[in-house]
Write an enzyme that holds these catalytic residues in place. Sequence first.
Site, short mmCIF file in Angstrom:
data_model
loop_
_atom_site.label_atom_id
_atom_site.label_comp_id
_atom_site.label_asym_id
_atom_site.label_seq_id
_atom_site.Cartn_x
_atom_site.Cartn_y
_atom_site.Cartn_z
N THR C 52 37.52 33.49 -52.23
CA THR C 52 36.30 33.04 -51.57
C THR C 52 35.65 34.26 -50.97
OG1 THR C 52 37.13 30.83 -51.08
CG2 THR C 52 35.40 31.67 -49.64
N LYS C 131 30.09 26.61 -51.89
CA LYS C 131 31.29 26.40 -51.07
C LYS C 131 30.91 26.13 -49.61
CE LYS C 131 35.38 26.98 -51.04
NZ LYS C 131 36.79 27.35 -50.83
N LYS C 199 33.54 30.17 -38.65
CA LYS C 199 32.91 31.26 -39.41
C LYS C 199 32.04 30.68 -40.52
CE LYS C 199 34.62 33.22 -42.82
NZ LYS C 199 35.58 33.74 -43.80
#
Lengths: 253, 253, 253, 253
Positions: C52, C131, C199
Amino acid sequence: VTALKTPAEVVDSCDVTHGMLSDPAASESVVFGDNGVLSAARAGRSYIDHSTIDEEAGQRIFDAVKGKGARFLSAPVSGGWRDAAKGELLFIAGGDRSLFDESSAPGAGMACMGHRHWFVGDSPGEAARAKLMLQIMMGSMVGALAETLALTERAGLDPTQILEMLDASAMSNPLCKAKGKLMVDGNFAPNFQVYLQQKDLRLTLALADKLAMPLPITAAVNAQYVAARQRGLADSDFAAVRGVYDNEGGEKR
Amino acid sequence: VTALKTPAEVVDSCDVTHGMLSDPAASESVVFGDNGVLSAARAGRSYIDHSTIDEEAGQRIFDAVKGKGARFLSAPVSGGWRDAAKGELLFIAGGDRSLFDESSAPGAGMACMGHRHWFVGDSPGEAARAKLMLQIMMGSMVGALAETLALTERAGLDPTQILEMLDASAMSNPLCKAKGKLMVDGNFAPNFQVYLQQKDLRLTLALADKLAMPLPITAAVNAQYVAARQRGLADSDFAAVRGVYDNEGGEKR
Amino acid sequence: VTALKTPAEVVDSCDVTHGMLSDPAASESVVFGDNGVLSAARAGRSYIDHSTIDEEAGQRIFDAVKGKGARFLSAPVSGGWRDAAKGELLFIAGGDRSLFDESSAPGAGMACMGHRHWFVGDSPGEAARAKLMLQIMMGSMVGALAETLALTERAGLDPTQILEMLDASAMSNPLCKAKGKLMVDGNFAPNFQVYLQQKDLRLTLALADKLAMPLPITAAVNAQYVAARQRGLADSDFAAVRGVYDNEGGEKR
Amino acid sequence: VTALKTPAEVVDSCDVTHGMLSDPAASESVVFGDNGVLSAARAGRSYIDHSTIDEEAGQRIFDAVKGKGARFLSAPVSGGWRDAAKGELLFIAGGDRSLFDESSAPGAGMACMGHRHWFVGDSPGEAARAKLMLQIMMGSMVGALAETLALTERAGLDPTQILEMLDASAMSNPLCKAKGKLMVDGNFAPNFQVYLQQKDLRLTLALADKLAMPLPITAAVNAQYVAARQRGLADSDFAAVRGVYDNEGGEKR
């Protein structure tokens, strides 16, 4: 000075009667209770209530007094007893227009006690709504100040300096100056309590809901005052909303 | 008056050089570019940048100038050219303390241009942070005012009256007075644009995020300025955030 | 099985190389470091990174690998090692379309490891953005669940019953079932930490800011995860956001 | 099948009477009206109301029915007529425990109509509160989905793909699957209207206010449903909250 015994006696002996009670329940009791305003109200008599009352209570009193042929004005004030003594109260009035005009004319009742008078509409509800507009600004300004000072301290800056800068800027205002100092001092002896400020925010959000007007900022502000109540600060001055931003044991990751 | 050709020439011929540039990129270019401040910086020379620059750019300039043995102060101002002419600018300074003390002493540079000077810390970043504190108060006050006036109109009240009441209250301040009038007039000719106000809110939220400090009110306020940008109001005065509350075709169910 | 020594050796000996690294820095180091992917990349070679990674890092790798004539695909996964063993990972891919098609065809690399493959766009950034969309739903659902369970307890109801009702309703989902149980048990051993969830919310808010899209719900959710960090819960499972609603010493006025 | 003429006749001839009315006013009218439930209620008779009623109305009915020596249970359902036909309704009950136990035992009334039964407390209010817990989760999940899909489109991604990913993840749930499709299709024929969803959010915020529990996420969600009403979407399906994120004429600065 003669002190009369009941509201009815006062209304009976005066052209215009002024009332200033602690809350809506007291306002209604003085009008609807035994020997209340209503029992003496008649054509030629006028009643002005300076209490801060909600829309519904104001309307009930208005309807009842008008029903007796008398005039009614809801004229809540902004300011305290010091302002009253100096004739510097502010009046926000809704109800009978002629009564407003007479009582705010030079030399008349509201003119002696205050130097600004606004007639906002033909019903007490409009005075109540106008006061709410002031209250949400007040709640939002002090909420934003609390957030700013909390970040100020977290960022290693001096809150007293930041308050000086605010006070030297175009944002300078007596409210933030006073409440900012209380926040820095951690002195929350009540002047206007958290629970009262939050009640006004709640009433405003309810009004906005009825009118299908989204108030996302006020909603966020309100949540902080509710959080202050959650922490046991309901009876502190509403500047205590500053405390919501303190959380022991936190790290800075 | 002699106009010199490059920043280096100015630094070379003056003990203290003042810069006031349009943005951080310009600030850096004047320092790091050809014949820039840096090429002439040396012990005995001082540079004060009055631009509003971000923490990182300020630190880069600070480190570079110090590295040459010169002194640096970041001293962004609050106020416009009218204030400068009257010597009424406000200075928020971070960096070299001795340089601050000298330049704010009677008769010296910053003392001639302004009447208030705050030294907030030993690095330019602290000046940048202090300015952000003012900016979030500004954004929140004007955001709350927009929300209040939108509800005012929706509730059938007169926004001009509400503004008069605010101005007569303890909340009275020049910013809300000016921006409130713009909102009522629908006049959003830019003084300080939506996109600039929102940028400061974004920077503040980023700072708070780094410090693990939740800012729910500022976050809600920020969303309204982003919404203003979404509606094409980025270049209007930030009072145009009022427009976010207008939605055609709405009913009141 | 032969274990090769460097990324370059792997790329050199395989048509398609798959990488799955812990974070963007590791992803970049494997590509740009000594004997990295880049040093062996050439026409006829392909590299798929399943880490990611953020938009910018993905783009840098994409540009570099393409510059050597090789193909690149960023294909982050959803799921853990158990899913991988069963061939049940989900792949969200952006970059080279032909590489995606080949590797997700029956029998090929991504087809063996996973059963769902989405090609979302011609750049790695689009995979990163997709995502984030999943992450804000995840953060919001768990944030709303925390708020619901906090109110549930405050209202004197049984949170386990409420979770049963949710699980029997059209809202039933494995995430809320699992996180709800953790909240009731007060068990916050990390699976996905608060600071990682926050985050992703931060990155999403930054993306939305760039696109002038206001996200008031996500902003409120984000403030609660920041508040969790403020309380020292950064490294707990993100279900620990439930703790933000507990405040000792509160009254119910 | 014999259709009786009045609620009183039904109560008179049955041990246990079930009512399912459209709203609280109807529920009260069936109980307190002429030939209503109350006129026949007596020891040995039981009344179960399956309507969704507010705390106060439920309590009034409870007190009145108990006052006559009969038993009362408020048992609102989750599910529609299709579920009822299959015996798959969910019941959330508050009031008389023995009545709950009897009616949810195999073969009894609530057991025939539904397969899950929860007794949440000894008063109707607790059933009302429990239903609100489900409603705020529902409002928040769909609000978050709207926000996610709005950003999805703004970011140039395909909302149908994102919905597929959600549906393949641990977040998969029938509600988001159904409402997500409506949002992509722009099909807001009402199943559960915006104004009803927002009413439940309002009631929940009022409950939380009474309990001094701040609900910042729910408050932000609520503002979006109010905004939907402002845009004239009150009678659309609550998935129409998606529309709040569309603003014509916006730029991306």
